[in-house]
Design a protein around this motif. Structure first.
Motif, PDB file in Angstrom:
ATOM      1  N   CYS A 139      -6.608  -3.630  -3.217  1.00 16.58           N
ATOM      2  CA  CYS A 139      -6.229  -2.754  -2.105  1.00 16.58           C
ATOM      3  C   CYS A 139      -5.073  -3.296  -1.268  1.00 16.58           C
ATOM      4  CB  CYS A 139      -7.428  -2.501  -1.203  1.00 16.58           C
ATOM      5  SG  CYS A 139      -7.044  -1.354   0.125  1.00 16.58           S
ATOM      6  N   LYS A 188     -12.741  -5.468   4.542  1.00 17.12           N
ATOM      7  CA  LYS A 188     -12.972  -6.325   3.370  1.00 17.12           C
ATOM      8  C   LYS A 188     -11.989  -7.496   3.297  1.00 17.12           C
ATOM      9  CE  LYS A 188     -15.762  -2.954   2.195  1.00 17.12           C
ATOM     10  NZ  LYS A 188     -17.061  -2.955   2.903  1.00 17.12           N
ATOM     11  N   CYS A 189     -11.032  -7.525   4.208  1.00 16.28           N
ATOM     12  CA  CYS A 189     -10.067  -8.629   4.216  1.00 16.28           C
ATOM     13  C   CYS A 189     -10.090  -9.291   5.584  1.00 16.28           C
ATOM     14  CB  CYS A 189      -8.658  -8.126   3.929  1.00 16.28           C
ATOM     15  SG  CYS A 189      -8.536  -7.254   2.355  1.00 16.28           S
ATOM     16  N   ARG A 205      -4.635 -12.049   3.339  1.00 14.78           N
ATOM     17  CA  ARG A 205      -5.924 -12.447   2.748  1.00 14.78           C
ATOM     18  C   ARG A 205      -5.715 -13.380   1.553  1.00 14.78           C
ATOM     19  NH1 ARG A 205      -6.423  -6.684  -0.032  1.00 14.78           N
ATOM     20  NH2 ARG A 205      -5.442  -7.181  -2.028  1.00 14.78           N
ATOM     21  N   CYS A 261      -4.011  -6.995   3.868  1.00 11.72           N
ATOM     22  CA  CYS A 261      -3.815  -7.417   2.467  1.00 11.72           C
ATOM     23  C   CYS A 261      -2.770  -8.527   2.378  1.00 11.72           C
ATOM     24  CB  CYS A 261      -3.433  -6.233   1.582  1.00 11.72           C
ATOM     25  SG  CYS A 261      -1.747  -5.654   1.833  1.00 11.72           S
ATOM     26  N   ALA A 302      -8.443   2.330   7.702  1.00 15.78           N
ATOM     27  CA  ALA A 302      -7.988   2.220   6.310  1.00 15.78           C
ATOM     28  C   ALA A 302      -9.128   1.788   5.401  1.00 15.78           C
ATOM     29  CB  ALA A 302      -6.829   1.226   6.230  1.00 15.78           C
ATOM     30  N   CYS A 303     -10.011   0.950   5.911  1.00 16.32           N
ATOM     31  CA  CYS A 303     -11.067   0.361   5.093  1.00 16.32           C
ATOM     32  C   CYS A 303     -12.349   1.178   5.101  1.00 16.32           C
ATOM     33  CB  CYS A 303     -11.348  -1.061   5.579  1.00 16.32           C
ATOM     34  SG  CYS A 303     -11.817  -2.186   4.253  1.00 16.32           S
ATOM     35  N   CYS A 354      -3.969  -1.602   4.083  1.00 15.73           N
ATOM     36  CA  CYS A 354      -3.623  -2.005   5.447  1.00 15.73           C
ATOM     37  C   CYS A 354      -2.986  -3.388   5.424  1.00 15.73           C
ATOM     38  CB  CYS A 354      -4.831  -1.946   6.388  1.00 15.73           C
ATOM     39  SG  CYS A 354      -5.885  -3.411   6.328  1.00 15.73           S
TER      40      CYS A 354
HETATM   41 FE1  SF4 Z   1      -7.702  -2.597   1.899  1.00 16.86          FE
HETATM   42 FE2  SF4 Z   1      -9.730  -2.893   3.571  1.00 16.86          FE
HETATM   43 FE3  SF4 Z   1      -8.364  -5.020   2.768  1.00 16.86          FE
HETATM   44 FE4  SF4 Z   1      -7.233  -3.286   4.428  1.00 16.86          FE
HETATM   45  S1  SF4 Z   1      -9.025  -4.563   4.881  1.00 16.86           S
HETATM   46  S2  SF4 Z   1      -6.270  -4.162   2.608  1.00 16.86           S
HETATM   47  S3  SF4 Z   1      -8.106  -1.356   3.713  1.00 16.86           S
HETATM   48  S4  SF4 Z   1      -9.619  -3.682   1.496  1.00 16.86           S
END
Ligand code: SF4
Ligand code: URA
Length: 273
Positions: free
Chosen positions: A82, A171-172, A91, A88, A187-188, A85
């Motif tokens: 992903c 998720k990040c 992370r 990414c 976004a997530c 947002c």
């Molecule tokens: Fe994608 Fe969620 Fe990570 Fe943002 S926080 S890049 S939306 S997985």
């Protein structure tokens, strides 16, 4: 009971138990429940059902062009790749979640910290150790059915109970462990919604303000959200809000209240699962 209570308090690191009379009772309001499953039960610890979220929509409008996969392994792959947002860019790993993808209990935290970013697994740092103790207090473990190659929830044996799926709002990792920003949460959110739709938990426990506000689409403070039983989304999945374990590490005196929440959660699971 008191032996077990003492054991659990010990697990949570609560040194001295306050007499029951001194503890804050959970407010019981005998209002009609809109959740059919709730009507039959008379839980020892009664809870109020919250009315529909009174506060305005917290999140930005939905991005209708993005469709999260209904397939668990594809969803996982979507998250891994992903770039929806800016998180990414900073992370190391995405942190999809862990546990049994058909668990009756889903626990939702805020977002990965440094340890989780490094390992790709949620709640592995100090807060995670405390979360594991909290789960142990209600006979749950991420390890009971830690996710295996059985990525299709339908293929898991139905004997797998006493389990939990642990996920996060984002998720990040937000850099420097700052709160996730609204655009990042938005976004997530498709992923978390898709995870909940897939797992179909009977109860969601929101850890802390960020998770509670996101799941309940409100900007009410945690102090107002903790206590009553809420509902998530169209599925009207019951939601309890409790303290985030990272907060409990900073404010250990709140652990006794956290134990009250855990008792309610255990009671609810016993009555409805
Ligand atoms: Fe994608 Fe969620 Fe990570 Fe943002 S926080 S890049 S939306 S997985
Ligand atoms: N805090 C969270 O909210 N989630 C994690 O995964 C770790 C710490």
């Amino acid at each position: 009971m008191s032996k077990r209570r003492d054991d659990v308090l010990g697990l949570l690191g609560v040194e001295r138990w306050q007499p029951r009379a001194a503890a804050q009772p959970v407010v019981a309001e005998p209002i009609a429940s809109p959740v059919p499953a709730m009507q039959a039960a008379t839980p020892a610890v009664a809870v109020a059902i919250s009315p529909p979220a009174p506060t305005p929509f917290l999140l930005l409008p939905t991005d209708a062009s993005f469709v999260p996969s209904k397939d668990w392994s594809e969803l996982r792959a979507q998250v891994a790749d992903c770039t929806r947002c800016k998180l990414c860019k900073t992370r190391t790993n995405t942190v999809f979640g862990i546990g049994n993808p058909r668990a009756e209990l889903m626990v939702v935290g805020e977002g990965p910290g440094a340890d989780e970013d490094a390992s790709g697994e949620p709640f592995v740092g100090r807060a995670g150790k405390l979360l594991d103790e909290m789960l142990k207090a209600i006979n749950r473990s991420r390890a009971v059915a830690a996710e295996s190659p059985l990525v299709n929830a339908a293929s898991l044996p139905s004997t797998v109970t006493q389990s939990v799926f642990i996920a996060n709002v984002v998720k990040c990792r937000p850099p420097g462990n700052r709160d996730p920003e609204k655009d990042e949460v938005e976004a997530c959110r498709h992923y978390l919604d898709a995870q909940i739709a897939h797992v179909k938990p009977k109860l969601i426990v929101a850890l802390g303000r960020i998770a509670a506000q996101r799941l309940l689409l409100t900007d009410e403070p945690l102090s107002r959200l903790r206590g009553p039983l809420h509902q998530y989304g169209l599925s009207q999945t019951p939601v309890f809000v409790t303290y985030h374990p990272a907060y409990l590490l900073r404010a250990p005196k709140e652990k006794a209240k956290s134990w009250e929440d855990l008792k309610k959660i255990a009671q609810h699971l016993k009555a409805h699962v």
